[in-house]
Design an enzyme around this catalytic site. Structure first.
Site, mmCIF file in Angstrom:
data_model
loop_
_atom_site.group_PDB
_atom_site.id
_atom_site.type_symbol
_atom_site.label_atom_id
_atom_site.label_comp_id
_atom_site.label_asym_id
_atom_site.label_seq_id
_atom_site.Cartn_x
_atom_site.Cartn_y
_atom_site.Cartn_z
ATOM 1 N N THR A 87 -28.040 -27.787 32.255
ATOM 2 C CA THR A 87 -28.552 -26.446 32.553
ATOM 3 C C THR A 87 -28.736 -25.649 31.280
ATOM 4 O OG1 THR A 87 -27.401 -26.432 34.648
ATOM 5 C CG2 THR A 87 -27.906 -24.280 33.690
ATOM 6 N N ARG A 146 -29.300 -29.330 47.864
ATOM 7 C CA ARG A 146 -28.033 -29.146 47.139
ATOM 8 C C ARG A 146 -28.209 -28.044 46.077
ATOM 9 N NH1 ARG A 146 -26.462 -29.188 41.545
ATOM 10 N NH2 ARG A 146 -24.258 -29.681 41.437
ATOM 11 N N GLY A 191 -26.097 -25.962 42.898
ATOM 12 C CA GLY A 191 -24.917 -25.972 42.035
ATOM 13 C C GLY A 191 -24.440 -24.569 41.715
ATOM 14 N N ASP A 192 -23.729 -24.453 40.612
ATOM 15 C CA ASP A 192 -23.166 -23.158 40.200
ATOM 16 C C ASP A 192 -24.198 -22.248 39.555
ATOM 17 O OD1 ASP A 192 -23.157 -25.242 38.110
ATOM 18 O OD2 ASP A 192 -22.592 -23.557 36.834
ATOM 19 N N THR A 251 -22.184 -24.721 32.198
ATOM 20 C CA THR A 251 -22.987 -25.902 32.504
ATOM 21 C C THR A 251 -22.023 -27.046 32.811
ATOM 22 O OG1 THR A 251 -24.647 -27.475 31.650
ATOM 23 C CG2 THR A 251 -23.250 -26.429 30.022
ATOM 24 N N GLY A 252 -22.463 -27.979 33.626
ATOM 25 C CA GLY A 252 -21.575 -29.078 33.999
ATOM 26 C C GLY A 252 -21.649 -29.345 35.487
ATOM 27 N N GLY A 257 -21.493 -28.513 38.870
ATOM 28 C CA GLY A 257 -21.486 -27.244 39.598
ATOM 29 C C GLY A 257 -20.431 -27.177 40.682
#
Ligand code: SD4
Length: 316
Positions: free
Chosen positions: A151, A179, A181-182, A202-203, A205
């Site tokens: 991200t 789906r 994510g964060d 980032t990573g 989520g």
């Protein structure tokens, strides 16, 4: 007054330079963060953000993005939006709404269409090819971030002391249809408060969301912690907690900036990020975890050459 920008991954470097020009010329944190992220969204070489982003398991590119204005705390987000070149620009516009500031799926896409945002087929031939070969080889494997799929998150501080934070991503490669994510979630993927500072993540989520990590960092900075301490404390205590209680913690990298223009980064995997400020030329750094701290050093050309060879010439 001091201005500064910090952004995730080496892919954000060109955008960071654009943001730096804007901030130096007294433009707003909001414009600078949008232009920074637009530059990453525009580049088809980056397979994790914007045009050229990798698709979900059905071969459809679905984008998530968020934007937050640290002066007013206004925030806007889109999730699972399709065929829109600059998801973060839609998020920025939505942040002006009192209601309906977070739109998902067909509703988000329809909003972008009605409001004249640029539409494009986001699935490039290269991304389609990657999807086809991954589909064959990886039907039952678990999804992972940092698989050429990261991200862009950025924080800008302008000369008026205003902060903005924003993110844009195509999420995890081969994710389930719908789906999210964060990255579009305020508090998890990003948070900005001009009285304190800002953070983005980032990573994985699904795990970042369990700790509301961007908000947690800003909260710690509000208590007086410097950004590096706030990032390390937020990340490593959370990772330990998650490993104990949930059994595992995914890859997570966090960046933060405070009102003095001081920055901090914490990561539990190798992570590259970019920084520029009134006092510091644009620079790419590399961060690595060491016990419960993050070690940081400038990117050298030698490291970059090795990295590109290892990554098979893809750019993260
Ligand atoms: C997500 N946090 O969708 C994003 C993906 C990412 O490195 O940042 N990967 O969960």
């Amino acid at each position: 007054m001091i201005w500064a920008t910090i952004s995730t991954w080496r892919m954000s470097f060109d955008g960071l330079q654009k943001a730096s020009d804007l901030l130096e010329n007294r433009q707003s944190a909001a414009s600078a963060v949008e232009k920074l992220i637009n530059a990453v969204e525009d580049n088809p070489a980056y397979q994790s953000v914007g045009y050229g982003g990798l698709p979900n398991e059905d071969g459809i590119v679905q984008m998530d993005a968020g934007f937050m204005d640290g002066d007013s705390l206004a925030q806007g987000s889109v999730a699972a939006i399709e065929n829109v070149k600059h998801a973060v620009s839609v998020a920025r516009q939505l942040s002006q709404n009192k209601t309906s500031s977070f739109l998902v799926g067909a509703g988000a896409t329809k909003y972008a269409q009605r409001n004249g945002f640029e539409f494009v087929n986001m699935l490039t031939p290269k991304a389609k090819e990657a999807w086809q070969s991954r589909k064959e080889e990886q039907i039952q494997q678990e999804l992972k971030p940092y698989d050429g799929h990261d991200t862009v998150g950025a924080i800008t501080l302008d000369q008026n002391g205003s902060f903005c934070a924003a993110t844009s991503t195509s999420g995890l490669f081969m994710k389930k249809d719908g789906r999210i994510g964060d990255s579009p979630l305020s508090g998890s993927g990003f948070y900005a408060d001009s009285q304190v500072g800002a953070a983005t993540a980032t990573g994985l989520g699904e795990d970042i969301m369990k700790g509301c990590l961007s908000y947690e960092i800003v909260r710690k900075m509000a208590e007086g912690k410097d950004p590096q301490t706030a990032c390390d404390e937020a990340l490593f205590s959370f990772v330990a907690n998650l490993e104990n209680r949930y059994g595992s913690a995914g890859a997570i990298s966090l960046i933060a900036l405070n009102k003095k223009g001081e920055w901090g980064v914490a990561t539990n995997v190798q992570f590259a990020f970019c920084v520029v400020s009134e006092q510091e030329k644009p620079q790419v750094y590399l961060a690595q975890p060491k016990a419960d701290k993050t070690t940081i050093f400038p990117f050298t050309q030698e490291w970059l050459d090795n990295y590109e060879r290892e990554m098979n010439m893809t750019v993260d």
